[in-house]
Structure formats: structure tokens, C-alpha cells
Design a protein around this motif. Structure first.
Motif, PDB file in Angstrom:
ATOM      1  N   PHE A  71     107.072   7.714  67.958  1.00 50.77           N
ATOM      2  CA  PHE A  71     108.373   7.090  67.812  1.00 50.77           C
ATOM      3  C   PHE A  71     108.878   6.600  69.158  1.00 50.77           C
ATOM      4  O   PHE A  71     108.412   7.027  70.219  1.00 50.77           O
ATOM      5  CB  PHE A  71     109.401   8.023  67.148  1.00 50.77           C
ATOM      6  CG  PHE A  71     109.875   9.172  68.008  1.00 50.77           C
ATOM      7  CD1 PHE A  71     110.867   8.991  68.966  1.00 50.77           C
ATOM      8  CD2 PHE A  71     109.344  10.437  67.841  1.00 50.77           C
ATOM      9  CE1 PHE A  71     111.316  10.050  69.743  1.00 50.77           C
ATOM     10  CE2 PHE A  71     109.778  11.505  68.609  1.00 50.77           C
ATOM     11  CZ  PHE A  71     110.773  11.307  69.568  1.00 50.77           C
ATOM     12  N   VAL A  72     109.826   5.680  69.071  1.00 47.66           N
ATOM     13  CA  VAL A  72     110.492   5.147  70.252  1.00 47.66           C
ATOM     14  C   VAL A  72     111.994   5.245  70.010  1.00 47.66           C
ATOM     15  O   VAL A  72     112.479   4.893  68.938  1.00 47.66           O
ATOM     16  CB  VAL A  72     110.106   3.667  70.508  1.00 47.66           C
ATOM     17  CG1 VAL A  72     110.865   3.101  71.710  1.00 47.66           C
ATOM     18  CG2 VAL A  72     108.606   3.519  70.703  1.00 47.66           C
ATOM     19  N   ILE A  85     109.488   7.160  74.648  1.00 46.85           N
ATOM     20  CA  ILE A  85     108.372   7.051  73.706  1.00 46.85           C
ATOM     21  C   ILE A  85     107.772   8.438  73.568  1.00 46.85           C
ATOM     22  O   ILE A  85     107.583   9.147  74.567  1.00 46.85           O
ATOM     23  CB  ILE A  85     107.329   6.003  74.166  1.00 46.85           C
ATOM     24  CG1 ILE A  85     106.237   5.835  73.106  1.00 46.85           C
ATOM     25  CG2 ILE A  85     106.754   6.340  75.524  1.00 46.85           C
ATOM     26  CD1 ILE A  85     105.341   4.637  73.327  1.00 46.85           C
ATOM     27  N   SER A  86     107.496   8.839  72.344  1.00 53.85           N
ATOM     28  CA  SER A  86     107.010  10.198  72.096  1.00 53.85           C
ATOM     29  C   SER A  86     105.561  10.392  72.529  1.00 53.85           C
ATOM     30  O   SER A  86     105.155  11.514  72.810  1.00 53.85           O
ATOM     31  CB  SER A  86     107.171  10.558  70.624  1.00 53.85           C
ATOM     32  OG  SER A  86     106.372   9.732  69.808  1.00 53.85           O
ATOM     33  N   ASP A  87     104.789   9.319  72.569  1.00 52.92           N
ATOM     34  CA  ASP A  87     103.380   9.429  72.954  1.00 52.92           C
ATOM     35  C   ASP A  87     102.964   8.198  73.750  1.00 52.92           C
ATOM     36  O   ASP A  87     102.655   7.155  73.179  1.00 52.92           O
ATOM     37  CB  ASP A  87     102.498   9.578  71.711  1.00 52.92           C
ATOM     38  CG  ASP A  87     101.019   9.722  72.054  1.00 52.92           C
ATOM     39  OD1 ASP A  87     100.685   9.866  73.254  1.00 52.92           O
ATOM     40  OD2 ASP A  87     100.202   9.682  71.124  1.00 52.92           O
ATOM     41  N   PRO A 120     105.171  12.552  76.135  1.00 52.80           N
ATOM     42  CA  PRO A 120     106.336  11.675  76.112  1.00 52.80           C
ATOM     43  C   PRO A 120     106.531  11.008  77.459  1.00 52.80           C
ATOM     44  O   PRO A 120     106.117  11.530  78.494  1.00 52.80           O
ATOM     45  CB  PRO A 120     107.490  12.628  75.792  1.00 52.80           C
ATOM     46  CG  PRO A 120     107.037  13.954  76.313  1.00 52.80           C
ATOM     47  CD  PRO A 120     105.539  13.965  76.160  1.00 52.80           C
ATOM     48  N   GLU A 121     107.161   9.862  77.425  1.00 47.95           N
ATOM     49  CA  GLU A 121     107.458   9.141  78.665  1.00 47.95           C
ATOM     50  C   GLU A 121     108.808   8.460  78.500  1.00 47.95           C
ATOM     51  O   GLU A 121     109.106   7.927  77.439  1.00 47.95           O
ATOM     52  CB  GLU A 121     106.362   8.104  78.945  1.00 47.95           C
ATOM     53  CG  GLU A 121     106.411   7.521  80.334  1.00 47.95           C
ATOM     54  CD  GLU A 121     106.160   8.544  81.431  1.00 47.95           C
ATOM     55  OE1 GLU A 121     107.070   8.751  82.259  1.00 47.95           O
ATOM     56  OE2 GLU A 121     105.068   9.136  81.464  1.00 47.95           O
ATOM     57  N   ILE A 139     111.109  19.665  74.095  1.00 48.77           N
ATOM     58  CA  ILE A 139     110.404  20.624  73.236  1.00 48.77           C
ATOM     59  C   ILE A 139     110.110  19.988  71.882  1.00 48.77           C
ATOM     60  O   ILE A 139     108.999  20.111  71.355  1.00 48.77           O
ATOM     61  CB  ILE A 139     111.239  21.911  73.073  1.00 48.77           C
ATOM     62  CG1 ILE A 139     111.291  22.665  74.404  1.00 48.77           C
ATOM     63  CG2 ILE A 139     110.664  22.801  71.973  1.00 48.77           C
ATOM     64  CD1 ILE A 139     112.313  23.784  74.456  1.00 48.77           C
ATOM     65  N   LEU A 140     111.073  19.287  71.326  1.00 43.68           N
ATOM     66  CA  LEU A 140     110.898  18.635  70.030  1.00 43.68           C
ATOM     67  C   LEU A 140     109.798  17.578  70.079  1.00 43.68           C
ATOM     68  O   LEU A 140     108.934  17.521  69.209  1.00 43.68           O
ATOM     69  CB  LEU A 140     112.220  17.995  69.586  1.00 43.68           C
ATOM     70  CG  LEU A 140     112.181  17.160  68.316  1.00 43.68           C
ATOM     71  CD1 LEU A 140     111.848  18.018  67.110  1.00 43.68           C
ATOM     72  CD2 LEU A 140     113.497  16.445  68.122  1.00 43.68           C
ATOM     73  N   VAL A 141     109.814  16.751  71.102  1.00 40.98           N
ATOM     74  CA  VAL A 141     108.832  15.671  71.227  1.00 40.98           C
ATOM     75  C   VAL A 141     107.424  16.221  71.410  1.00 40.98           C
ATOM     76  O   VAL A 141     106.460  15.635  70.922  1.00 40.98           O
ATOM     77  CB  VAL A 141     109.215  14.720  72.388  1.00 40.98           C
ATOM     78  CG1 VAL A 141     108.107  13.736  72.684  1.00 40.98           C
ATOM     79  CG2 VAL A 141     110.503  13.991  72.075  1.00 40.98           C
TER      80      VAL A 141
END
Length: 171
Positions: A71-72, A85-87, A120-121, A139-141
Motif C-alpha cells: 500500500f501507499v 510505501i509499505s514495501d 517500508p520507506e 509495527i503495523l507496516v
């Protein structure tokens, strides 16, 4: 509807992807959610333009669930756009993810082994003023047991617009 897999070529402009693109808008203490054009899932400029078109005196937050892979979060501000961004490794396969990294001025590491694990970034404090502190968002991401839509639902719940998001996405 065409979909993209990990093996697909990274050029997805103009292709439709599963997921959702939503703007959450807060005015006078109340949230509302509006669906963005699906092109926002493949074109970061289109997503940012659509969010900026949501004129509001309060918060505007873009949520992109791209292909159930990552996700973004986008938050326009007068000085630019805050992003998360999550990944970041998704930039190898998705143009919208690569565009996020470009705007963040982040390059993928040359070591392919590092890219096996998502990370994440961006701005982890993007929704800290809306009820979800940066350390909790991190933590969630990083929770690999959750799908991106589940992570976004948790973010929406913590920020106070889960009912509006659920109604829009599940209608």
C-alpha cells in the motif's frame, strides 16, 4: 481485468490492477471517503493530482491498495506530498512503487538478497497527528501476517474513518 503478477514486466502504465484508491477527507471533525480513479493504482502523478483536487480545509489522505501486494499513503501539503510505501521492494515490479521511491529519492540496494524481505520507506509519521503514532505505524507496516487492505483498515480505524472506508470499498 488484466492483473500483474511478480513475474510481469514492470511497465504497468495504462493497465488495470486489483485493489482500491481512496481519498479520506476530514472537514469540521467528520471524515468522508471518495473513490479515486483506478489509474491512481498505476500512476502516482494521477493519484497526487486527484488528491489535490479534493479541496479541503482539513486533512486529505490518499490510500492505495495496489494488487494486494503493498500500500501507499499519500498526504498532500502546500510544500509537497508526504508519502509512505509499505514495501519498497515492490518498485521492482510496479511503476507506482518505483515512482514513490523516485520522489522520496531512495534507491533500491544492489544486493538482491535484501530485496527478498519487504520494508517500508517514507514518512512513518504521516498520520501521527490523526491518531496513529509513527512507532505504531511502523509495527503495523512490518506485520507480514496482514494483507495491505487489512493494514489500511487498521490505519483507518485508528484515524477514525474505518466505517467510511469500509462502506466505500465494500459497496
Amino acid at each position: 481485468m488484466p492483473t500483474q503478477s511478480v513475474e510481469a514486466t514492470p511497465d504497468t502504465r495504462g493497465a488495470a490492477l486489483p485493489g482500491f484508491a481512496v481519498a479520506a477527507i476530514r472537514e469540521e471533525g467528520k471524515w468522508r471517503c471518495v473513490q479515486l480513479d483506478p489509474v491512481a493504482l498505476v500512476d502516482l502523478d494521477a493519484a497526487i493530482t486527484a488528491l489535490r483536487a479534493q479541496r479541503s480545509t482539513g486533512a486529505v489522505l490518499g490510500l492505495l491498495d495496489v494488487d494486494d501486494e503493498f500500500f501507499v499513503l499519500l498526504r498532500p501539503s502546500p510544500g509537497g506530498v508526504r508519502m509512505l510505501i509499505s514495501d519498497a521492494a515492490a518498485a521492482l515490479d510496479y511503476d507506482v512503487a518505483a515512482d514513490v521511491l523516485d520522489l522520496l529519492r531512495v534507491e533500491l540496494p544492489p544486493d538482491d538478497d535484501v530485496l527478498d524481505d519487504p520494508w517500508p520507506e517514507g514518512d512513518l509519521g504521516i498520520v501521527s497527528d490523526l491518531g496513529l503514532p509513527a512507532d505504531e505505524l511502523e509495527i503495523l507496516v512490518e506485520d507480514l501476517d496482514l494483507y495491505p487492505d487489512e493494514q489500511l483498515d487498521t490505519i483507518a480505524r485508528r484515524c477514525g474513518f474505518a466505517a467510511e472506508l469500509d462502506e466505500l470499498v465494500n459497496s
